[in-house]
Write a protein that holds these residues in place. Structure first.
Motif, mmCIF file in Angstrom:
data_model
loop_
_atom_site.group_PDB
_atom_site.id
_atom_site.type_symbol
_atom_site.label_atom_id
_atom_site.label_comp_id
_atom_site.label_asym_id
_atom_site.label_seq_id
_atom_site.Cartn_x
_atom_site.Cartn_y
_atom_site.Cartn_z
ATOM 1 N N LYS A 12 37.701 37.209 51.587
ATOM 2 C CA LYS A 12 36.585 38.143 51.481
ATOM 3 C C LYS A 12 35.277 37.355 51.479
ATOM 4 N N PRO A 13 34.143 38.009 51.755
ATOM 5 C CA PRO A 13 32.861 37.299 51.880
ATOM 6 C C PRO A 13 32.414 36.630 50.581
ATOM 7 N N PRO B 189 35.910 37.512 39.335
ATOM 8 C CA PRO B 189 35.862 36.951 40.692
ATOM 9 C C PRO B 189 36.744 35.709 40.801
ATOM 10 N N SER B 190 37.194 35.450 41.998
ATOM 11 C CA SER B 190 38.006 34.252 42.194
ATOM 12 C C SER B 190 37.190 32.983 41.947
ATOM 13 N N ALA B 191 35.863 33.043 42.133
ATOM 14 C CA ALA B 191 34.966 31.940 41.801
ATOM 15 C C ALA B 191 33.549 32.482 41.680
ATOM 16 N N THR B 192 32.821 32.029 40.684
ATOM 17 C CA THR B 192 31.441 32.487 40.530
ATOM 18 C C THR B 192 30.611 31.465 39.768
ATOM 19 N N ARG C 46 32.310 34.165 44.976
ATOM 20 C CA ARG C 46 33.284 34.369 46.053
ATOM 21 C C ARG C 46 33.880 35.771 45.934
ATOM 22 N N GLY C 47 33.969 36.472 47.061
ATOM 23 C CA GLY C 47 34.568 37.796 47.057
ATOM 24 C C GLY C 47 36.049 37.728 46.732
ATOM 25 N N GLY C 48 36.577 38.813 46.215
ATOM 26 C CA GLY C 48 37.974 38.874 45.809
ATOM 27 C C GLY C 48 38.140 38.456 44.363
ATOM 28 N N HIS D 220 30.365 40.250 41.158
ATOM 29 C CA HIS D 220 31.199 41.448 41.222
ATOM 30 C C HIS D 220 32.287 41.388 40.163
ATOM 31 N N TYR D 221 32.752 42.530 39.763
ATOM 32 C CA TYR D 221 33.891 42.649 38.852
ATOM 33 C C TYR D 221 34.827 43.694 39.434
#
Length: 620
Positions: free
Chosen positions: A581-582, A507-510, A490-492, A589-590
């Motif tokens: 976010k997407p 990430p807020s979720a990965t 998840r973005g953000g 992402h970090y």
């Protein structure tokens, strides 16, 4: 002396008779000291070592109900019992103990069938067959599935299956089996038979061939296989192979004829079992189709107490693709230690490569030539859009970026500075709805990935009532250099949503993978100021897997191929935070910088706004 070491072996095997006619009845038992035997002569009470009494078989619990769908089942093999039934010599109690053990453990072992390999008796006399026939009635009463066949000691050894009437035929001929559920039929002469048992979700055929099947007998056997052309076959016969002292098996002269004329020509036959010779041994031969046939010899008559009706357990495990083999004596196992003499102690269980081993068999591949497993048909998107589906992506056509749920969570392509194209492939998990996948060839600071469009409703959902996130994936053999590449992210960051615990730049979720190919679901739940993580076990590479992360609004459980993993946190975790976010497919992402793209294959991905049961997953 081993039968295959006898100087008359070559001559006898070239004829219809065998050296066993002359030499397999001698006393070859290792000698113990007289003092040792006298000290422990109370084996089963006074005189038990030389008992001539034929004990009455013990009553067994009636009923024979193997679990036919269980992927684990046992075939029991019993070789030459001839010294237990030798005129006024012998002792039926070892056989009684083995048969009782089989019935008592039929449920725990999931015993599907018993095959006796011949030489039931020493001389083929009516009184010998009366005794062993009586012993086997315990199986008849229980409705157990079993087969027997004639060895050279059970009939006139220089005859074929056209020999006519005999005590063997009167005791173990077609009349005995006509009510047995597993009995398929016998050749017109009555000396060859076939049996069908169900186990592991399929039928298996046991072909019990006579000591010397005639041309007519083999024609009958071929007709049986032709009528059951999709069944795997186990051939049992008394003579086929002998073994050297190393345990390597070789076809006898007669065995070579049977192999060339029948076994090698029928790809259904994957296992052969015979007795007659000693020592035990095994080998693997290639049939005419180029496939493996496991050739095994088991015979323990030359051991102490005539082998004590020793049995061999073939434990089939279709889930693991193997057969584990063990050789035991229920008779000696069942004796109290204080009543076992020094020779009996050696017979409790046999080890070594000839008696305790495992076979690796890819059953679907081995049986594909005659019983191919039909691949599961692809399923249209409409069949997997369960109520609550928020997004569903599959990669089997030109609409690979479309959200097939109709909710507008479409995907668009994205790439890092060093891009690599995403390739559509036909690779897929066998239970995947779409028979296609995307091949990602990225890595650290390079590669391509997919992300939801900025307007996707999924970007802002918090999923407080629960969620299920599913994906199919396969990792290449060289995956270890691609640690922490994301599957679904998840973005953000946590920091973007006010979460300051742990590392707020995560990430807020990965859903990602360690270098050891462990799946990790790492998420900032709405109710916690820290990351909550679920971990899978290490996933074998070059294998398709289905993963599902399921949250019921309170707790999260990870499933791999529908099975819950161990490391699921007990701390409540509710919903997901969002920075609007997407979502990313195939990337991690970090601090909002995509620095790692996925390496491997991704199949269907689905997100549902509630907890699903395993029987509702995409692979169900």
């Amino acid at each position: 002396m081993h039968e295959n070491d006898d100087p008359c072996l070559a001559h006898a095997m070239a004829s219809s008779a065998s050296c066993a006619d002359l030499h397999d009845h001698g006393d070859l038992t290792p000698r113990a000291s007289r003092r040792g035997l006298l000290r422990t002569a109370g084996l089963l009470g006074a005189g038990a070592l030389a008992s001539t009494a034929m004990a009455t078989p013990a009553q067994a619990t009636p009923g024979w109900r193997p679990d036919q769908d269980n992927q684990r089942f046992t075939l029991v093999v019993m070789p030459d019992t001839q010294y237990l039934f030798d005129e006024d010599r012998g002792d039926s109690r070892p056989l009684d103990a083995s048969l009782r053990w089989i019935l008592e453990r039929a449920g725990d072992e999931n015993i599907a069938f018993l095959s006796h390999l011949g030489d039931l008796t020493q001389n083929g006399l009516a009184e010998e067959f009366a005794a062993i026939g009586k012993a086997f009635t315990v199986l008849d009463r229980a409705g157990a599935g079993y087969s027997v066949l004639a060895g050279n000691h059970d009939i006139t050894s220089n005859t074929t299956d056209q020999r006519g009437n005999s005590p063997y035929l009167r005791t173990f001929g077609p009349a005995r089996f006509k009510r047995a559920k597993t009995y398929g039929g016998s050749s017109p002469d009555g000396y060859n038979s076939y049996h069908l048992f169900s186990a592991g979700g399929r039928q298996w055929l046991v072909l019990a061939l006579d000591w010397r099947p005639s041309t007519a007998g083999l024609a009958w056997a071929q007709s049986v296989l032709d009528k059951h052309a999709a069944l795997p076959v186990i051939v049992t016969t008394h003579e086929l192979a002998f073994a050297d002292d190393s345990g390597a098996a070789h076809l006898s002269d007669f065995g070579r004829q049977l192999w060339d004329q029948f076994i090698a020509r029928n790809d259904q036959i994957f296992l052969t079992l015979n007795g007659h010779f000693w020592p035990p041994g095994r080998t693997v031969l290639k049939n005419d189709a180029g496939h493996d046939v496991h050739v095994h010899i088991a015979n323990y008559q030359d051991r102490y107490y005539g082998g004590g009706a020793m049995i061999r357990l073939y434990r089939f495990d279709l889930a693991r693709g193997c057969v584990d083999v063990e050789t035991i004596s229920p008779y000696f196992q069942g004796l109290p230690a204080a009543r076992r003499n020094e020779l009996a102690e050696l017979e409790i269980e046999l080890t070594g490569d000839a008696n305790r081993f495992s076979l690796d068999i890819d059953f679907p591949a081995r049986f594909a030539g005659f019983a191919p497993v039909k691949p599961r048909d692809p399923r249209p998107a409409s069949k997997v859009l369960v109520p609550g589906t928020l997004a569903y992506w599959r990669f089997d056509g030109t609409e690979r970026a479309a959200d097939l749920s109709g909710n507008g969570n479409d995907l668009i392509a994205a790439a890092l500075a060093t891009a690599s194209p995403l390739a559509l492939t036909a690779e897929h998990h066998p239970d995947q709805p779409a028979h296609a996948s995307l091949r990602f060839s990225g890595g650290r600071n390079k590669g391509s990935y997919l992300r939801t469009v900025d307007s996707a409703p999924l970007n802002r959902l918090t999923l407080e009532r629960g969620y299920t996130i599913e994906a199919f994936l396969k990792l290449p053999a060289d995956f270890d250099a691609h640690a922490w590449c994301g599957v679904v992210t998840r973005g953000g960051t946590g920091g973007d949503t006010g979460k300051t615990g742990d590392d707020p730049d995560e990430p807020s979720a990965t859903l990602n993978l360690s270098s050891g190919a462990e799946l990790q679901w790492a998420v900032f739940p709405r109710n916690l100021n820290k990351i909550s993580t679920n971990w899978s076990h290490l996933l074998p590479l070059n294998t398709w897997w289905h993963v599902a992360v399921v949250n019921d609004g309170t707790h999260t459980v990870m499933y791999v191929d529908g099975c819950p993993v161990l490391r699921n946190p007990s701390t409540p975790a509710a919903g997901l935070v969002t920075a609007n976010k997407p979502w990313l497919l195939g990337a991690y992402h970090y601090a909002n910088v995509v620095e790692q793209t996925f390496y491997g294959w991704l199949g269907d991905v689905r997100i549902v706004g509630k907890a699903l049961r395993p029987d509702q997953f995409l692979n169900s």
